[in-house]
Design a protein around this motif. Structure first.
Motif, PDB file in Angstrom:
ATOM      1  N   VAL A   1     -60.693  44.470 -24.035  1.00  0.00           N
ATOM      2  CA  VAL A   1     -59.632  45.476 -24.060  1.00  0.00           C
ATOM      3  C   VAL A   1     -58.721  45.190 -22.867  1.00  0.00           C
ATOM      4  N   ILE A   2     -57.423  45.091 -23.137  1.00  0.00           N
ATOM      5  CA  ILE A   2     -56.437  44.981 -22.059  1.00  0.00           C
ATOM      6  C   ILE A   2     -55.631  46.273 -22.034  1.00  0.00           C
ATOM      7  N   LEU A   3     -55.538  46.878 -20.853  1.00  0.00           N
ATOM      8  CA  LEU A   3     -54.680  48.052 -20.668  1.00  0.00           C
ATOM      9  C   LEU A   3     -53.522  47.650 -19.767  1.00  0.00           C
ATOM     10  N   THR A   4     -52.299  47.846 -20.225  1.00  0.00           N
ATOM     11  CA  THR A   4     -51.151  47.476 -19.389  1.00  0.00           C
ATOM     12  C   THR A   4     -50.307  48.695 -19.015  1.00  0.00           C
ATOM     13  N   GLY A   5     -49.556  48.518 -17.929  1.00  0.00           N
ATOM     14  CA  GLY A   5     -48.628  49.549 -17.480  1.00  0.00           C
ATOM     15  C   GLY A   5     -47.298  48.921 -17.114  1.00  0.00           C
TER      16      GLY A   5
ATOM     17  N   MET B   1     -62.892  50.646 -26.441  1.00  0.00           N
ATOM     18  CA  MET B   1     -63.592  50.662 -25.147  1.00  0.00           C
ATOM     19  C   MET B   1     -65.098  50.735 -25.333  1.00  0.00           C
ATOM     20  N   ALA B   2     -65.539  51.429 -26.406  1.00  0.00           N
ATOM     21  CA  ALA B   2     -66.979  51.528 -26.663  1.00  0.00           C
ATOM     22  C   ALA B   2     -67.546  50.178 -27.087  1.00  0.00           C
ATOM     23  N   GLU B   3     -66.689  49.334 -27.686  1.00  0.00           N
ATOM     24  CA  GLU B   3     -67.180  48.060 -28.226  1.00  0.00           C
ATOM     25  C   GLU B   3     -66.940  46.871 -27.309  1.00  0.00           C
ATOM     26  N   CYS B   4     -66.108  47.037 -26.282  1.00  0.00           N
ATOM     27  CA  CYS B   4     -65.702  45.848 -25.513  1.00  0.00           C
ATOM     28  C   CYS B   4     -66.758  45.413 -24.506  1.00  0.00           C
TER      29      CYS B   4
ATOM     30  N   LYS C   1     -66.582  50.644 -17.993  1.00  0.00           N
ATOM     31  CA  LYS C   1     -67.651  50.235 -17.070  1.00  0.00           C
ATOM     32  C   LYS C   1     -68.966  50.948 -17.423  1.00  0.00           C
ATOM     33  N   GLU C   2     -68.847  52.248 -17.694  1.00  0.00           N
ATOM     34  CA  GLU C   2     -70.048  53.013 -18.046  1.00  0.00           C
ATOM     35  C   GLU C   2     -70.660  52.522 -19.348  1.00  0.00           C
ATOM     36  N   ASN C   3     -69.802  51.953 -20.221  1.00  0.00           N
ATOM     37  CA  ASN C   3     -70.315  51.392 -21.480  1.00  0.00           C
ATOM     38  C   ASN C   3     -70.889  50.001 -21.273  1.00  0.00           C
TER      39      ASN C   3
END
Ligand code: APR
Length: 257
Positions: free
Chosen positions: A22-26, A185-188, A211-213
């Motif tokens: 997962v990539i999150l960009t801003g 996020m749950a799968e990454c 991270k928690e996943n």
């Protein structure tokens, strides 16, 4: 070898090994295209206005002409700039992963459409898009290209006003974008945060949730953020420089526009 270089190699290995990214960009990802981020000073006429005060329902209701003119300026600017090497690198990495039957979900807080123009597909636009507008009365959507910006604010065909399909401060995020984000996020197994200050929820908490996943985490940012201390690898610098270097390290041909 400098620690930055070994960190870059480490990040490249993590990206190469990952099955589901997962990539999150801003806004930082678009900075090198010439679009100011939210927390950097703007230039020219609009610099006296605070984006945090214009991007609200309250501001639109109070002065729809001002807010519509501001968005007209913003999208004209977005249309007149080009994707930068960071956008192209993300697009190329997504294609590379897809060809290898691996996943790369791109979640962006940006509304400028530059990721798509840089070759990315199926982008989760968490804060909406400047390219689609809707009627305040009926919610009926229209592409920006169908609107004529010769009067401000813009009347809709149904007696309302046209506003951009952007999530303003205080509004809820689109349900489908949120659902897709949490699913990814749950799968990454790897989460990468790029060019975001990590200060606006819920995206700010995504890195922690991944991270928690059990996912590994990388941050690429010009400046330190609240997340810098908690990621496995932090690379400090411009995304338009670092991302192409990572692609070269992995051996992915770097796309030239
Ligand atoms: N490369 C990488 N990072 C960069 C670059 C660059 N070339 N230029 C700037 N940055 C970093 C800045 O250091 C900052 O940490 O990008 C980040 C941009 O932060 P913000 O301006 O806060 O943008 P963003 O995180 O996308 O803001 C989130 O807040 O204002 C709202 O809705 C708006 O979507 C936006 C949300």
């Amino acid at each position: 070898m400098s620690s930055d270089h070994s960190n870059l190699t480490l990040a490249a290995e993590m990206i190469d090994d990952a099955q589901s990214i997962v990539i999150l960009t801003g806004a930082g990802v678009s900075a090198e295209s010439g679009l100011a981020t939210f927390r950097d000073p703007e230039e020219g006429h609009w610099s006296k206005y605070d984006p945090m005060e214009l991007a609200t329902v309250h501001a639109f209701n109070k002065d729809p002409e001002l807010v519509t003119r501001w968005y007209h300026w913003r999208f004209t600017r977005a249309r007149n700039v080009e994707p930068n090497p960071g956008h192209y690198a993300i697009g190329a990495l997504q294609k590379h992963k897809s060809n290898a039957d691996q996943a790369l979900t791109l979640i962006t807080q940006n509304v400028d459409g530059l990721h798509q123009r840089g070759g990315a597909s199926d982008v989760v636009e968490l804060h909406g898009t400047i390219h689609t507008w809707r009627c305040t009365k009926t919610g009926k959507q229209r592409p920006l290209t169908e609107l004529s910006f010769d009067t401000f604010p813009i009347p809709s065909d149904d007696g309302g006003l046209m506003r951009p399909c952007i999530v303003w401060f205080g509004e809820s995020l689109p349900e489908d974008a949120l659902q897709r984000s949490f699913q990814a996020m749950a799968e990454c197994d790897l989460f990468i945060s790029i060019g975001t200050s990590g200060t606006v929820e819920p995206a700010a908490s995504f890195i922690l949730a991944a991270k928690e996943n059990g996912a590994k985490t990388i941050e690429i940012n010009r400046d330190p953020t609240p997340n810098t201390g908690i990621v496995d690898v932090a690379l400090q610098g411009a995304s338009g420089v670092i991302l192409p270097q990572i692609l070269t390290e992995i051996g992915i041909e770097y796309p030239t526009p």
